[in-house]
Design a protein around this motif. Structure first.
Motif, PDB file in Angstrom:
ATOM      1  N   ALA A 134       0.819  -1.214   0.000  1.00 23.68           N
ATOM      2  CA  ALA A 134       0.000   0.000   0.000  1.00 23.68           C
ATOM      3  C   ALA A 134       0.852   1.262   0.000  1.00 23.68           C
ATOM      4  O   ALA A 134       1.930   1.305   0.590  1.00 23.68           O
ATOM      5  N   VAL A 135       0.335   2.269  -0.675  1.00 20.82           N
ATOM      6  CA  VAL A 135       0.954   3.592  -0.662  1.00 20.82           C
ATOM      7  C   VAL A 135       0.244   4.478   0.357  1.00 20.82           C
ATOM      8  O   VAL A 135       0.874   5.100   1.210  1.00 20.82           O
ATOM      9  N   VAL A 136      -1.075   4.505   0.273  1.00 17.98           N
ATOM     10  CA  VAL A 136      -1.852   5.262   1.253  1.00 17.98           C
ATOM     11  C   VAL A 136      -1.730   4.567   2.610  1.00 17.98           C
ATOM     12  O   VAL A 136      -1.848   3.344   2.700  1.00 17.98           O
ATOM     13  N   GLY A 137      -1.461   5.331   3.626  1.00 16.50           N
ATOM     14  CA  GLY A 137      -1.214   4.789   4.964  1.00 16.50           C
ATOM     15  C   GLY A 137       0.245   4.882   5.366  1.00 16.50           C
ATOM     16  O   GLY A 137       0.568   4.817   6.560  1.00 16.50           O
ATOM     17  N   GLN A 138       1.136   5.038   4.376  1.00 15.63           N
ATOM     18  CA  GLN A 138       2.558   5.157   4.694  1.00 15.63           C
ATOM     19  C   GLN A 138       2.841   6.431   5.492  1.00 15.63           C
ATOM     20  O   GLN A 138       3.623   6.403   6.458  1.00 15.63           O
ATOM     21  N   SER A 139       2.226   7.537   5.092  1.00 16.00           N
ATOM     22  CA  SER A 139       2.467   8.799   5.793  1.00 16.00           C
ATOM     23  C   SER A 139       2.011   8.712   7.241  1.00 16.00           C
ATOM     24  O   SER A 139       2.739   9.099   8.160  1.00 16.00           O
ATOM     25  N   GLU A 140       0.807   8.178   7.448  1.00 15.66           N
ATOM     26  CA  GLU A 140       0.292   8.058   8.811  1.00 15.66           C
ATOM     27  C   GLU A 140       1.186   7.147   9.662  1.00 15.66           C
ATOM     28  O   GLU A 140       1.435   7.420  10.838  1.00 15.66           O
ATOM     29  N   GLY A 141       1.683   6.060   9.048  1.00 18.50           N
ATOM     30  CA  GLY A 141       2.570   5.165   9.771  1.00 18.50           C
ATOM     31  C   GLY A 141       3.865   5.839  10.179  1.00 18.50           C
ATOM     32  O   GLY A 141       4.330   5.702  11.315  1.00 18.50           O
ATOM     33  N   GLN A 142       4.454   6.603   9.258  1.00 17.45           N
ATOM     34  CA  GLN A 142       5.702   7.306   9.586  1.00 17.45           C
ATOM     35  C   GLN A 142       5.466   8.373  10.648  1.00 17.45           C
ATOM     36  O   GLN A 142       6.316   8.573  11.533  1.00 17.45           O
ATOM     37  N   ALA A 143       4.316   9.031  10.592  1.00 15.51           N
ATOM     38  CA  ALA A 143       3.997  10.042  11.606  1.00 15.51           C
ATOM     39  C   ALA A 143       3.881   9.394  12.990  1.00 15.51           C
ATOM     40  O   ALA A 143       4.335   9.961  13.990  1.00 15.51           O
ATOM     41  N   LEU A 144       3.308   8.201  13.036  1.00 18.54           N
ATOM     42  CA  LEU A 144       3.188   7.511  14.318  1.00 18.54           C
ATOM     43  C   LEU A 144       4.556   7.052  14.832  1.00 18.54           C
ATOM     44  O   LEU A 144       4.819   7.097  16.041  1.00 18.54           O
ATOM     45  N   TRP A 145       5.420   6.597  13.917  1.00 20.95           N
ATOM     46  CA  TRP A 145       6.784   6.267  14.350  1.00 20.95           C
ATOM     47  C   TRP A 145       7.490   7.520  14.882  1.00 20.95           C
ATOM     48  O   TRP A 145       8.254   7.457  15.854  1.00 20.95           O
ATOM     49  N   GLY A 158      11.919  10.158  23.599  1.00 16.31           N
ATOM     50  CA  GLY A 158      12.960  11.146  23.843  1.00 16.31           C
ATOM     51  C   GLY A 158      14.049  11.215  22.795  1.00 16.31           C
ATOM     52  O   GLY A 158      15.079  11.849  23.022  1.00 16.31           O
ATOM     53  N   ASP A 159      13.821  10.606  21.620  1.00 14.56           N
ATOM     54  CA  ASP A 159      14.819  10.636  20.550  1.00 14.56           C
ATOM     55  C   ASP A 159      14.362  11.641  19.488  1.00 14.56           C
ATOM     56  O   ASP A 159      13.681  11.291  18.528  1.00 14.56           O
ATOM     57  N   ALA A 160      14.746  12.900  19.675  1.00 11.46           N
ATOM     58  CA  ALA A 160      14.281  13.970  18.796  1.00 11.46           C
ATOM     59  C   ALA A 160      14.766  13.792  17.359  1.00 11.46           C
ATOM     60  O   ALA A 160      14.041  14.102  16.414  1.00 11.46           O
ATOM     61  N   ALA A 161      15.991  13.294  17.188  1.00  9.18           N
ATOM     62  CA  ALA A 161      16.539  13.141  15.833  1.00  9.18           C
ATOM     63  C   ALA A 161      15.736  12.123  15.028  1.00  9.18           C
ATOM     64  O   ALA A 161      15.368  12.366  13.878  1.00  9.18           O
ATOM     65  N   LYS A 162      15.461  10.961  15.634  1.00  4.64           N
ATOM     66  CA  LYS A 162      14.676   9.947  14.927  1.00  4.64           C
ATOM     67  C   LYS A 162      13.246  10.427  14.696  1.00  4.64           C
ATOM     68  O   LYS A 162      12.643  10.135  13.667  1.00  4.64           O
ATOM     69  N   ALA A 163      12.703  11.149  15.670  1.00  2.74           N
ATOM     70  CA  ALA A 163      11.343  11.671  15.511  1.00  2.74           C
ATOM     71  C   ALA A 163      11.280  12.593  14.299  1.00  2.74           C
ATOM     72  O   ALA A 163      10.361  12.491  13.470  1.00  2.74           O
ATOM     73  N   HIS A 164      12.263  13.468  14.163  1.00  6.10           N
ATOM     74  CA  HIS A 164      12.272  14.406  13.035  1.00  6.10           C
ATOM     75  C   HIS A 164      12.457  13.670  11.707  1.00  6.10           C
ATOM     76  O   HIS A 164      11.819  14.003  10.707  1.00  6.10           O
ATOM     77  N   GLU A 165      13.301  12.658  11.716  1.00  7.93           N
ATOM     78  CA  GLU A 165      13.538  11.874  10.499  1.00  7.93           C
ATOM     79  C   GLU A 165      12.241  11.218  10.017  1.00  7.93           C
ATOM     80  O   GLU A 165      11.910  11.278   8.823  1.00  7.93           O
ATOM     81  N   HIS A 166      11.494  10.596  10.917  1.00  8.45           N
ATOM     82  CA  HIS A 166      10.245   9.955  10.519  1.00  8.45           C
ATOM     83  C   HIS A 166       9.188  10.985  10.148  1.00  8.45           C
ATOM     84  O   HIS A 166       8.366  10.737   9.246  1.00  8.45           O
ATOM     85  N   ALA A 167       9.188  12.138  10.805  1.00  6.88           N
ATOM     86  CA  ALA A 167       8.225  13.180  10.453  1.00  6.88           C
ATOM     87  C   ALA A 167       8.476  13.705   9.037  1.00  6.88           C
ATOM     88  O   ALA A 167       7.527  13.976   8.285  1.00  6.88           O
ATOM     89  N   GLU A 168       9.738  13.829   8.661  1.00  4.04           N
ATOM     90  CA  GLU A 168      10.065  14.244   7.285  1.00  4.04           C
ATOM     91  C   GLU A 168       9.588  13.189   6.283  1.00  4.04           C
ATOM     92  O   GLU A 168       9.095  13.522   5.203  1.00  4.04           O
ATOM     93  N   ARG A 169       9.745  11.915   6.635  1.00  2.00           N
ATOM     94  CA  ARG A 169       9.246  10.855   5.759  1.00  2.00           C
ATOM     95  C   ARG A 169       7.730  10.921   5.642  1.00  2.00           C
ATOM     96  O   ARG A 169       7.167  10.703   4.557  1.00  2.00           O
ATOM     97  N   ALA A 170       7.064  11.213   6.749  1.00  2.00           N
ATOM     98  CA  ALA A 170       5.604  11.341   6.721  1.00  2.00           C
ATOM     99  C   ALA A 170       5.189  12.445   5.753  1.00  2.00           C
ATOM    100  O   ALA A 170       4.240  12.280   4.977  1.00  2.00           O
ATOM    101  N   LEU A 171       5.904  13.558   5.785  1.00  2.00           N
ATOM    102  CA  LEU A 171       5.590  14.668   4.885  1.00  2.00           C
ATOM    103  C   LEU A 171       5.812  14.266   3.433  1.00  2.00           C
ATOM    104  O   LEU A 171       4.991  14.568   2.552  1.00  2.00           O
ATOM    105  N   ALA A 172       6.911  13.553   3.156  1.00  2.00           N
ATOM    106  CA  ALA A 172       7.202  13.118   1.785  1.00  2.00           C
ATOM    107  C   ALA A 172       6.136  12.156   1.275  1.00  2.00           C
ATOM    108  O   ALA A 172       5.657  12.284   0.128  1.00  2.00           O
ATOM    109  N   HIS A 173       5.730  11.192   2.089  1.00  2.00           N
ATOM    110  CA  HIS A 173       4.707  10.236   1.669  1.00  2.00           C
ATOM    111  C   HIS A 173       3.360  10.918   1.447  1.00  2.00           C
ATOM    112  O   HIS A 173       2.589  10.515   0.572  1.00  2.00           O
ATOM    113  N   ALA A 174       3.070  11.958   2.236  1.00  2.00           N
ATOM    114  CA  ALA A 174       1.794  12.658   2.081  1.00  2.00           C
ATOM    115  C   ALA A 174       1.779  13.576   0.871  1.00  2.00           C
ATOM    116  O   ALA A 174       0.712  13.951   0.388  1.00  2.00           O
ATOM    117  N   THR A 175       2.983  13.913   0.389  1.00  2.00           N
ATOM    118  CA  THR A 175       3.088  14.836  -0.749  1.00  2.00           C
ATOM    119  C   THR A 175       2.901  14.129  -2.078  1.00  2.00           C
ATOM    120  O   THR A 175       2.321  14.669  -3.028  1.00  2.00           O
TER     121      THR A 175
END
Length: 313
Positions: A105-116, A124-141
């Protein structure tokens, strides 16, 4: 749901909920579980999900209707993170990833990355949180998914706020707010306004913060969105405290930082401090970093000693 028509959804699905076969095959929990989460009813969330996925996170791909199963898995991750239950959150996140891979599936990838991202943020891992949030934005775009974009921009704005990157935060939050308006999604707007209010409180923009708090209350009170209302109330308390004459504190500590330091000095964890002061754990971590910097101390033990020397503990 995005349009805030929660009562109408509940009334339409109530007859289905009353029938066991409806709970299992028509999956009203797909719509009712996110509403229950947003209203702070975690017991109802678990009930809806258990009726549709009786094997819980162990449910194998293909054993339930894919779209509904994925939606409810995401809600279950959310309730686990709300409770700070990282093991449960990871178990459901792994299930969500497994189902996505099974379906290609393609749809659902963004939501999954946002949850990660939220998972690592809570851990408490800000770097990994930001990395997955950027992936969430890319998948949603690509492909463009407006609701997922709202959430991804908001999450990046929150992470930038916690890192002190306020200009970046306002850019992301402005994009999230514009999309929420375009989608006519009032609750999403309220969640983004909460994040914007955090920035305004930190920056001392009292009038703007009051205005956004008033709008949040106007949206969330009719919905019964208790968790969002609790966050708004905590922000209002912080705003009131910030507007009081500030007493002089050693090392230039703010009144809130002194409150955090006092609790830290008696051995409270970040979670316990957050609960005591009605703050998020992420905000407490930011205060602790500021305390260590201002007091020129290397760790919590040294900060506690500083507090005792200056009569703060």
């Amino acid at each position: 749901i995005a349009r805030g028509e929660w009562r109408d959804v509940e009334e339409r699905l109530r007859p289905v909920v009353s029938a066991d076969i409806g709970m299992r095959y028509l999956a009203p929990g797909r719509f009712l579980s996110p509403i229950a989460r947003h209203q702070g009813d975690s017991a109802a969330v678990q009930r809806y999900i258990a009726a549709f996925l009786p094997r819980g996170a162990r449910t194998e791909p293909g054993k339930a209707w894919f779209i509904s199963a994925m939606a409810m898995q995401r809600v279950r991750v959310g309730t686990a993170l709300d409770a700070g239950d990282l093991p449960a959150a990871k178990e459901w996140l792994d299930t969500h990833d497994r189902w996505l891979a099974w379906a290609g599936a393609v749809v659902g990838q963004s939501e999954g990355q946002a949850l990660w991202a939220q998972y690592h943020r809570t851990a408490g891992d800000a770097a990994k949180a930001h990395e997955h949030a950027e992936r969430a934005l890319a998948h949603a775009t690509e492909p463009r998914q407006p609701l997922a974009l709202i959430a991804a921009h908001r999450l990046l704005g929150q992470l930038d706020t916690e890192a002190g990157r306020f200009d970046n935060a306002e850019t992301h939050l402005g994009a999230s707010l514009s999309l929420a308006d375009a989608c006519q999604a009032p609750y999403e707007r309220a969640l983004t306004l909460l994040a914007m209010t955090e920035v305004r409180v930190i920056r001392g923009e009292s009038d703007a913060a009051r205005a956004t708090l008033d709008e949040i209350l106007a949206i969330c009170e009719p919905l019964g969105a208790k968790p969002a209302l609790a966050l708004a109330d905590a922000l209002g308390t912080r705003l009131d405290a910030a507007n009081e004459p500030a007493p002089a504190h050693p090392a230039g500590l703010s009144a809130r930082e002194v409150e955090v330091l006092r609790l830290l000095a008696v051995g409270k964890t970040n979670r316990e401090i957050a609960d005591a002061l009605f703050l998020s754990e992420h905000t407490v971590r930011a205060h602790v970093r500021n305390i260590l910097t201002k007091t020129d101390t290397a760790n919590r033990t040294a900060a506690a000693a500083f507090a005792r020397r200056h009569g703060l503990a």
